[in-house]
Design a protein around this motif. Sequence first.
Motif, short mmCIF file in Angstrom:
data_model
loop_
_atom_site.label_atom_id
_atom_site.label_comp_id
_atom_site.label_asym_id
_atom_site.label_seq_id
_atom_site.Cartn_x
_atom_site.Cartn_y
_atom_site.Cartn_z
N SER A 1 -0.64 -36.78 6.67
CA SER A 1 0.24 -37.51 5.75
C SER A 1 0.13 -37.88 4.48
O SER A 1 1.05 -37.81 3.64
CB SER A 1 0.49 -38.84 6.81
N ASN A 2 -1.22 -37.92 4.11
CA ASN A 2 -1.52 -38.01 2.65
C ASN A 2 -1.06 -36.72 1.79
O ASN A 2 -0.24 -36.69 0.89
CB ASN A 2 -3.11 -37.96 2.51
N ALA A 3 -1.18 -35.61 2.55
CA ALA A 3 -0.90 -34.26 1.71
C ALA A 3 0.68 -34.10 1.68
O ALA A 3 1.27 -33.87 0.70
CB ALA A 3 -1.23 -33.09 2.75
N GLY B 1 0.69 -47.07 0.15
CA GLY B 1 -0.46 -46.72 1.05
C GLY B 1 -1.28 -48.11 1.05
O GLY B 1 -1.45 -48.77 0.13
N THR B 2 -2.16 -47.99 2.22
CA THR B 2 -3.23 -49.44 2.18
C THR B 2 -4.53 -49.04 1.48
O THR B 2 -5.40 -49.60 1.10
CB THR B 2 -3.49 -49.76 3.59
N GLY B 3 -4.74 -47.56 1.44
CA GLY B 3 -5.97 -46.86 0.86
C GLY B 3 -7.03 -47.03 1.84
O GLY B 3 -8.29 -47.00 1.61
N LEU B 4 -6.65 -47.10 3.27
CA LEU B 4 -7.71 -47.12 4.20
C LEU B 4 -7.78 -45.84 5.02
O LEU B 4 -8.66 -45.60 5.99
CB LEU B 4 -7.46 -48.24 5.21
N GLY B 5 -6.68 -44.92 4.38
CA GLY B 5 -6.54 -43.78 5.44
C GLY B 5 -7.84 -42.89 5.63
O GLY B 5 -8.25 -42.58 6.60
N LEU B 6 -8.24 -42.62 4.40
CA LEU B 6 -9.38 -41.65 4.39
C LEU B 6 -10.75 -42.22 4.55
O LEU B 6 -11.71 -41.56 5.57
CB LEU B 6 -9.76 -40.92 3.03
N ALA B 7 -10.74 -43.66 4.63
CA ALA B 7 -12.00 -44.23 5.37
C ALA B 7 -11.82 -44.48 6.60
O ALA B 7 -12.98 -43.95 7.27
CB ALA B 7 -11.90 -45.86 4.90
P1 ATP Z 1 -3.15 -45.11 3.77
O1 ATP Z 1 -3.35 -43.82 4.23
O2 ATP Z 1 -4.02 -46.26 4.37
O3 ATP Z 1 -1.65 -45.31 4.03
P2 ATP Z 1 -3.57 -44.10 1.10
O4 ATP Z 1 -3.04 -42.98 1.42
O5 ATP Z 1 -3.19 -44.60 -0.17
O6 ATP Z 1 -3.34 -45.31 2.12
P3 ATP Z 1 -5.99 -42.75 1.42
O7 ATP Z 1 -5.26 -42.20 2.47
O8 ATP Z 1 -7.20 -43.26 1.87
O9 ATP Z 1 -5.12 -44.14 1.28
O10 ATP Z 1 -5.72 -41.78 0.24
C1 ATP Z 1 -6.70 -42.54 -0.81
C2 ATP Z 1 -6.01 -42.20 -2.25
O11 ATP Z 1 -6.21 -40.70 -2.37
C3 ATP Z 1 -4.63 -42.16 -2.17
O12 ATP Z 1 -3.99 -43.35 -2.63
C4 ATP Z 1 -3.92 -40.95 -3.02
O13 ATP Z 1 -3.84 -41.19 -4.24
C5 ATP Z 1 -5.16 -39.88 -2.91
N1 ATP Z 1 -4.93 -38.73 -2.26
C6 ATP Z 1 -5.45 -38.58 -0.77
N2 ATP Z 1 -4.63 -37.29 -0.23
C7 ATP Z 1 -4.22 -36.80 -1.46
C8 ATP Z 1 -3.59 -35.56 -1.43
N3 ATP Z 1 -3.54 -34.68 -0.55
N4 ATP Z 1 -3.09 -35.31 -2.77
C9 ATP Z 1 -3.31 -35.96 -3.76
N5 ATP Z 1 -3.87 -37.40 -3.72
C10 ATP Z 1 -4.29 -37.60 -2.57
#
Ligand code: ATP
Length: 486
Positions: free
Chosen positions: A370-372, A429-435
């Motif tokens: 979902s980030n991608a 985003g909440t910033g918790l996804g990658l954590a």
């Molecule tokens: P959440 O996943 O909780 O909805 P989020 O996506 O903002 O929130 P993370 O998944 O932890 O949080 O990602 C942290 C940050 O890393 C994001 O705010 C985004 O800016 C950056 N990021 C992550 N994946 C990518 C990507 N594939 N391309 C560009 N930036 C990315």
Amino acid sequence: MVFRLSASYAVITIVVLSLFGAFLFWSLKQSLEINARNTLADKISVMREILRERPNDQEALEEEVQWESTARRQSVYYSRLLRDNGALVIQSPGAQDLIPELSRCPSPAAESRSIGETEEVHSGPGRTLLIGSAWITSGAENPVLSAPQRFIYTVALDTTSEQNFLHDYRDKLLMVLIGGSVVSAVAGTYVARQGIRPIKDISAAAHRITASDLAERVGSMAWPRELAGLAAEFDAMLQRLEDSFQRLSQFSADIAHELRTPINNLMGEAEVALNRERTSKEYANVIASSLEEYHRLAELIDSLLFLARAENADLSLQKSWFRVADELAQLLSFHELQATESEVTLSFSGDARLFADSTLFRRAISNVVSNALKHTPRDGNVIVEVAAAHDAVKILIKDDGVGIAPEHLPRLFDRFYRVDASRAAATAGTGLGLAIVKSIVDLHGGSVTIESELGKGTSVTLVFPVPPAVKEEMERQSIPGVAISE
Ligand code: ATP
Ligand code: MG
């Protein structure tokens, strides 16, 4: 501890001193005895010489028995010469009282031996004699006595001074033993106290440290070499504590901040709605937008709860066998809608069998995908590749989206870390996804790495290890996709 150390120190000293003293005493006694026996043998040999060579020399006999013996100041001796029938030939003055009668003397040494048995006799107060006797045959060519005769010669050597010397020596040794024990007990206590002081210092330092003052360090103090390592470890532990305490404080502050925004929004909306009379449609709109906010809040709380449980190892993994391709197909179909909306191609390739918690596995992959999708513009590509290495399964999620600036890379897995706050507001985003991804991978004993270049794209690699035992099981289980509970 001090008591135990000094007590063992004192006991060791006492034992060593006693053994040493006993040995010294014994060897001195031994050599004095040998000396005394040699003197006796010497006297006997003189008498043999006289009786063999000059048996008629009465003067020599008298000189040896009556004068020589008692005139001495050192090694005084008394002697008595008897015929083999017990008749007295000659004796030293005083020998009558000092030398016991023949039957009570040690048996005489044979002619061939220089000395036989000896016996220690205590006669009178504080007087010790060492008595030995021997057979002596007079010379054959004797003008006075027609035939050779046999005599019994008894010598009593006065060993009183040696005995006194020994007693004196023993008393001194005892004094050394007692004095040494006392000194070693006192010195031991002092040394133990000194030795333990640094440990007390460390515990005092530990006592001073509180949660609000984790900055204290003990490594700079002057420690003995043995404790320097401990002090360094102690400091390293404090550093770790301080770090995690700071992270925890930061995390609490972040949580408060993250919760405040949606709640403020909700409050604002409710206040505006209540300002005046509204139509039921307007009320419905307010409720609908509040519901969205509630969803976000619920999601945030759910994520936080998940992270907290993962951190406390409170989460039991429901591991089972599955085919990665099956899970990916299912998972990507969820994201398909999002992909078609933003006109991004989403695809996957490769397959492997994995022994992991499938729910958590899906959650991790879904967060990365979902980030991608979020950060890949129109006509971009998001590709998921699965590769089975010999002891791990690698999953690569690659996009050709906006990419991430290098300075953000080290912090991406931190909680609440977002690259761009304004952009985060748009993509919400909440910033918790990658954590969460990191904690899921950690729970499985794997790893996650992220590589990215601004404007070119990002690739995230997740590695799930296959432990050797499980690998064996995997090889044994030839039927693919069979679920085995752990
Ligand atoms: P959440 O996943 O909780 O909805 P989020 O996506 O903002 O929130 P993370 O998944 O932890 O949080 O990602 C942290 C940050 O890393 C994001 O705010 C985004 O800016 C950056 N990021 C992550 N994946 C990518 C990507 N594939 N391309 C560009 N930036 C990315
Ligand atoms: Mg995310």
